[in-house]
Design a protein around this motif. Sequence first.
Motif, PDB file in Angstrom:
ATOM      1  N   PRO A  45      65.671  33.223  37.571  1.00  0.00           N
ATOM      2  CA  PRO A  45      64.973  31.971  38.154  1.00  0.00           C
ATOM      3  C   PRO A  45      63.850  32.008  38.926  1.00  0.00           C
ATOM      4  O   PRO A  45      63.852  33.103  39.526  1.00  0.00           O
ATOM      5  CB  PRO A  45      66.072  31.137  38.703  1.00  0.00           C
ATOM      6  N   PHE A  46      62.905  31.289  38.689  1.00  0.00           N
ATOM      7  CA  PHE A  46      61.750  31.397  39.606  1.00  0.00           C
ATOM      8  C   PHE A  46      62.116  31.415  41.219  1.00  0.00           C
ATOM      9  O   PHE A  46      62.945  30.773  41.646  1.00  0.00           O
ATOM     10  CB  PHE A  46      61.057  30.277  39.295  1.00  0.00           C
ATOM     11  N   CYS A  47      61.648  32.392  41.882  1.00  0.00           N
ATOM     12  CA  CYS A  47      61.840  32.388  43.337  1.00  0.00           C
ATOM     13  C   CYS A  47      63.050  33.189  43.558  1.00  0.00           C
ATOM     14  O   CYS A  47      63.418  33.373  44.750  1.00  0.00           O
ATOM     15  CB  CYS A  47      61.713  31.286  44.055  1.00  0.00           C
ATOM     16  N   HIS A  48      63.816  33.836  42.741  1.00  0.00           N
ATOM     17  CA  HIS A  48      64.873  34.487  42.912  1.00  0.00           C
ATOM     18  C   HIS A  48      65.033  35.897  42.822  1.00  0.00           C
ATOM     19  O   HIS A  48      63.866  36.197  42.657  1.00  0.00           O
ATOM     20  CB  HIS A  48      66.158  33.976  41.975  1.00  0.00           C
ATOM     21  N   LYS A  49      66.026  36.623  43.379  1.00  0.00           N
ATOM     22  CA  LYS A  49      65.728  38.011  43.518  1.00  0.00           C
ATOM     23  C   LYS A  49      66.575  38.896  42.472  1.00  0.00           C
ATOM     24  O   LYS A  49      67.494  38.321  41.892  1.00  0.00           O
ATOM     25  CB  LYS A  49      66.576  38.163  44.755  1.00  0.00           C
ATOM     26  N   ALA A 274      62.056  30.478  48.499  1.00  0.00           N
ATOM     27  CA  ALA A 274      61.408  31.817  48.771  1.00  0.00           C
ATOM     28  C   ALA A 274      60.022  31.819  48.728  1.00  0.00           C
ATOM     29  O   ALA A 274      59.537  32.814  49.540  1.00  0.00           O
ATOM     30  CB  ALA A 274      62.047  32.618  47.442  1.00  0.00           C
ATOM     31  N   THR A 275      59.199  30.979  48.461  1.00  0.00           N
ATOM     32  CA  THR A 275      57.846  31.023  48.520  1.00  0.00           C
ATOM     33  C   THR A 275      57.302  30.845  50.134  1.00  0.00           C
ATOM     34  O   THR A 275      56.389  31.212  50.481  1.00  0.00           O
ATOM     35  CB  THR A 275      57.189  30.032  47.723  1.00  0.00           C
ATOM     36  N   SER A 276      58.302  29.971  50.780  1.00  0.00           N
ATOM     37  CA  SER A 276      57.996  29.912  52.264  1.00  0.00           C
ATOM     38  C   SER A 276      58.011  31.202  52.844  1.00  0.00           C
ATOM     39  O   SER A 276      56.950  31.332  53.533  1.00  0.00           O
ATOM     40  CB  SER A 276      59.137  28.895  52.752  1.00  0.00           C
ATOM     41  N   GLY A 277      58.880  32.119  52.750  1.00  0.00           N
ATOM     42  CA  GLY A 277      59.117  33.260  53.567  1.00  0.00           C
ATOM     43  C   GLY A 277      57.976  34.175  53.125  1.00  0.00           C
ATOM     44  O   GLY A 277      57.475  34.991  53.890  1.00  0.00           O
ATOM     45  N   ALA A 438      53.216  27.024  49.122  1.00  0.00           N
ATOM     46  CA  ALA A 438      52.849  28.094  48.628  1.00  0.00           C
ATOM     47  C   ALA A 438      53.228  28.023  47.053  1.00  0.00           C
ATOM     48  O   ALA A 438      53.004  28.652  46.044  1.00  0.00           O
ATOM     49  CB  ALA A 438      52.797  29.320  48.961  1.00  0.00           C
ATOM     50  N   ASN A 439      54.159  26.930  46.891  1.00  0.00           N
ATOM     51  CA  ASN A 439      54.654  26.736  45.670  1.00  0.00           C
ATOM     52  C   ASN A 439      53.758  25.876  44.764  1.00  0.00           C
ATOM     53  O   ASN A 439      53.666  24.650  45.106  1.00  0.00           O
ATOM     54  CB  ASN A 439      55.968  26.099  45.791  1.00  0.00           C
ATOM     55  N   GLU A 440      53.238  26.574  43.734  1.00  0.00           N
ATOM     56  CA  GLU A 440      52.046  25.732  42.947  1.00  0.00           C
ATOM     57  C   GLU A 440      52.746  24.470  42.383  1.00  0.00           C
ATOM     58  O   GLU A 440      52.169  23.332  42.157  1.00  0.00           O
ATOM     59  CB  GLU A 440      51.687  26.671  42.061  1.00  0.00           C
ATOM     60  N   ASP A 453      47.229  23.658  49.421  1.00  0.00           N
ATOM     61  CA  ASP A 453      47.830  24.357  48.319  1.00  0.00           C
ATOM     62  C   ASP A 453      47.569  25.962  48.952  1.00  0.00           C
ATOM     63  O   ASP A 453      46.579  26.589  48.840  1.00  0.00           O
ATOM     64  CB  ASP A 453      47.284  24.117  47.351  1.00  0.00           C
ATOM     65  N   LEU A 454      48.724  26.617  49.070  1.00  0.00           N
ATOM     66  CA  LEU A 454      48.628  28.197  49.307  1.00  0.00           C
ATOM     67  C   LEU A 454      49.097  28.972  48.273  1.00  0.00           C
ATOM     68  O   LEU A 454      49.239  30.343  48.432  1.00  0.00           O
ATOM     69  CB  LEU A 454      49.382  28.494  50.871  1.00  0.00           C
TER      70      LEU A 454
END
Length: 503
Positions: A45-49, A274-277, A438-440, A453-454
């Motif tokens: 998924p989006f933002c996952h590892k 995950a976009t935060s970090g 930062a998450n569009e 918007d970052l």
Amino acid sequence: MPINALLMDEADNVVTCIAEVHSGEQVTYMNGRNECSFTVNDDIPFCHKAAIRDIAKGEHVIKYGESLGVVSEDIKAGSWVADHNLFSVPRDYESEKADENFVMCAKQSEKRNDLPHIQFAGYRRAEGRPGIRNHVLILPTCACGSESCRIVASQVRGAVNIVFNTGCSDVAANTEMSQKVLTGFACNPNVYGVVIIGLGCETVPHAKLAEKIRKMTSKPVVSFGIQDEGGTLKTIEKAVRAARDLAMEAGMQQKEMFDISELLLGIECGGSDATSGIASNPAVGELSDILVDMGASAMMSESIEWIGGEHVLAKRAANREVHDQIIDVCRKYEDHLKAAGQDCRAGQPTPGNKAGGLSTLDEKSLGCIRKGGTRPIQEVLEQAVRPSQKGALVMDTAGYDISSVTSMVVAGCQAVIFTTGRGTPTGNAIAPVLKVTANERTYQKMEDNMDIDLSPILRGEKTFREMGFEMVKNIEDICNGKLTKAEAFGFSDIAVDHVCRFV
């Protein structure tokens, strides 16, 4: 191949995917200047590892060059790594204490040579920092006065109120915290004067609260008790007249120019993913460094979200005492919860954090602490306590974002910058809260609530350092009167952290 994942440190054994990747598709990331690719075995998924090599059962998952915890099963390269197979492990706080030879050893961002000279138009206060707002605060002593305060504030331009859900039936420690919060709100630089409304039988009645505030500040303070005045309508009538008079006085105060060094900025995160970090927190950390280099102060809180990254945060300590205070804050937090039979990892990360790719408290913390920047930490503050030092500061607060913002505003922050990945509408009545993501997808879905918007950082269009520098202008605008979206909506969330149940 287009870049669709990020490697945060060359020592990492996972990457964070910045787009959905389906089983059998390629993940492509940069390791320094080298482009690397591998095929995934699972839907990521989006933002996952995704694992970039085999990870054996019991082995540590490494991100940001640090451990996120250990895996509960063998994980093949290309497999999904998340909360179903990755678990946090207890901290060994005693081993993290500094020895007598400690010196600040954290890597710092390079100081810029092009820093502008920034001033803002604010309101001079007889004590402390200038205000960037000039509110008349309608302040309840207890929950029973909150609705009357709301009605009074709605009748007077320039008045704001808070909804206070306590103030009675408390043990002494809770009462002490409630009084810190109420007096701290009144003393915040953004407040011109205060109208207090109490009931009459609460733990600390209106006259005593007014007396406390007058000992702390020369601001005008008036108070009323619902039982004393003969009920709600009569109290509201008198309080509206008093608030109107204070608002008229406040309107006469002229703004003056102040250097940006007079700013105390609160730094918060909530609804993280995950976009935060990997993007928004580092950008805000860069902003924090720039402001500190300009002589301003920046305060980061949420100490439960240092756990797992406390050893990294402590490296920024200006001295050994501060270093060990940071370690002790985390140890005491865990001990406090253990004494009640609770585990902080049961509530952290939250379900929303996990859905956003944050698998363990360690991962959340390692990303969380990045919003505090890299400058030496000058002071560790107890919750809701005003700082005695300038520069980079940290405060021991809960991980609940509204409670943390409350404590920082009580401590005198004139403004708060708030990073989010999943999105949040929260605001504060006294201090403007600037929301960045930062998450569009979040920005597009919650544009009504998001200020900045970052997401260009994730798309590789700008670096977090560039966007951190750009946000200096946003902070300047807020200090000069531009409303944040939460402020324009009139959002006024507060929460008071308690040590015990009601009695």
